[in-house]
Design an enzyme around this catalytic site. Structure first.
Site, short mmCIF file in Angstrom:
data_model
loop_
_atom_site.label_atom_id
_atom_site.label_comp_id
_atom_site.label_asym_id
_atom_site.label_seq_id
_atom_site.Cartn_x
_atom_site.Cartn_y
_atom_site.Cartn_z
N ARG A 178 41.60 49.15 29.84
CA ARG A 178 42.94 48.83 29.40
C ARG A 178 43.93 49.67 30.20
NH1 ARG A 178 41.17 44.87 27.70
NH2 ARG A 178 41.09 44.09 25.58
N HIS A 193 43.40 41.01 35.78
CA HIS A 193 42.59 41.02 34.56
C HIS A 193 41.51 39.92 34.60
CE1 HIS A 193 42.68 42.43 30.12
NE2 HIS A 193 41.48 41.96 30.42
C1 GLV Z 1 39.22 41.46 27.81
O1 GLV Z 1 40.02 42.22 28.22
C2 GLV Z 1 38.47 41.65 26.60
O2 GLV Z 1 38.82 42.52 25.79
O3 GLV Z 1 37.47 40.94 26.43
#
Ligand code: GLV
Length: 304
Positions: free
Chosen positions: A219, A267
């Site tokens: 994160r 991401h």
């Molecule tokens: C992606 O970031 C997840 O938490 O699966």
């Protein structure tokens, strides 16, 4: 809060008189008649309105989107999707970048532009490239095991000591410094909790050896952005590979985009596969309705 592409699959998977699949914002429904909620980052206060709710299923592995909601109904079980497919994808991402770093591929890319025929000695994986997984949990353990198969020295850091084949386990705040001191590459896989926010700051980065690399697939809130840039600019860090950010999408004016020592990806290290997730969700609902114990229940006080 289910992406539209999932909705069609969801209808096909669950279409039965017993289970209606409703897409929030697209279909009308009565909040007081919803039994199961599946989503990722619902607006704060939304779940509180679903007064008949029995079970919450996160289709992401990280559940901070639920737990940062001050009105999240903590008495309702929350399960998180931790299918092995997600861990394997993340392992591919970390392994790919670790290999690019270890094999000095960026230098060869530059030589080709010249063009320049120049061989470089490779560090030996077994004793010269040590990879540390920050967050040796369900996903981190699978990543660590795979890296060990390439002959890298691999260690992991977590709150409690863990046991994965070929992986040295460091545990707790007291062992963080010793863990960081030996990492040529450190990959963050920690969940966002009050304890991990801003963990990767100036002091943390200073513990890494000169020239180390930082990979973040966890994160963005783990990282103090300015401290990371300062460690790169001073030459202390060799580079960073970042897949997650404090604000996503990463704003176009953010310095990470154009920093010569940073690789940015949007991401994508592990994207939940809708087919796997829907099978998982179906299983959760069936298990729950049969009154059997659910796997992957989140400990809401721990945060993962
Ligand atoms: C992606 O970031 C997840 O938490 O699966």
């Amino acid at each position: 809060m289910v992406p539209p592409a999932w909705a069609a699959l969801g209808h096909a998977t669950f279409a039965s008189p017993a289970h209606d699949v409703l897409l929030h914002g697209k279909e009308s429904y009565r909040p007081e008649e919803v039994d199961y909620f599946v989503g990722f980052r619902p607006p704060h206060g939304f779940l509180k309105k679903l007064t008949r709710l029995k079970l919450v299923i996160s289709f992401g592995a990280g559940v901070e989107g639920f737990l940062t909601d001050p009105e999240f109904p903590k008495d309702i079980p929350l399960v998180r999707f931790t299918d092995p497919s997600l861990a394997y994808e993340m392992a591919q991402y970390v392994t790919m970048h670790a290999l690019i770093i270890h094999r000095q591929q960026r230098a060869f890319d530059e030589f080709q532009k010249a063009p320049l025929w120049r061989q470089l000695m490779m560090p030996r994986a077994t004793d010269q490239t040590h990879i540390g997984i920050l967050g040796l949990g369900e996903i981190g353990g699978k990543i660590a095991e795979r890296l060990a198969l390439y002959g890298f020295q691999v260690s992991g850091w977590s709150k409690a000591r863990k046991s994965f084949p070929g992986v040295k386990s460091f545990a707790g705040q007291n062992e963080l410094k010793a863990f960081l001191n030996q990492c040529h590459i450190v990959a963050a896989v920690l969940p966002q909790t009050p304890e991990t926010i801003d963990l990767v700051n100036r002091d943390f980065l200073a513990q890494l050896p000169q020239g180390a690399w930082f990979i973040n697939v966890a994160r963005g809130t783990l990282v103090v952005d300015d401290d990371l840039i300062a460690a790169l600019d001073s030459g202390h860090l060799g580079g960073a590979v970042l897949d997650v950010f404090r604000t996503e999408p990463l704003p176009t004016e953010h310095p990470f985009w154009r920093h010569s020592k940073i690789t940015v990806t949007p991401h994508v290290a592990g994207i939940t596969d809708p087919r796997m997730a829907l099978a998982y969700i179906g299983n959760c609902v069936r298990t729950f309705e049969a009154g059997e114990p659910l796997a992957d229940i989140v400990d809401v006080t721990r945060g993962y």
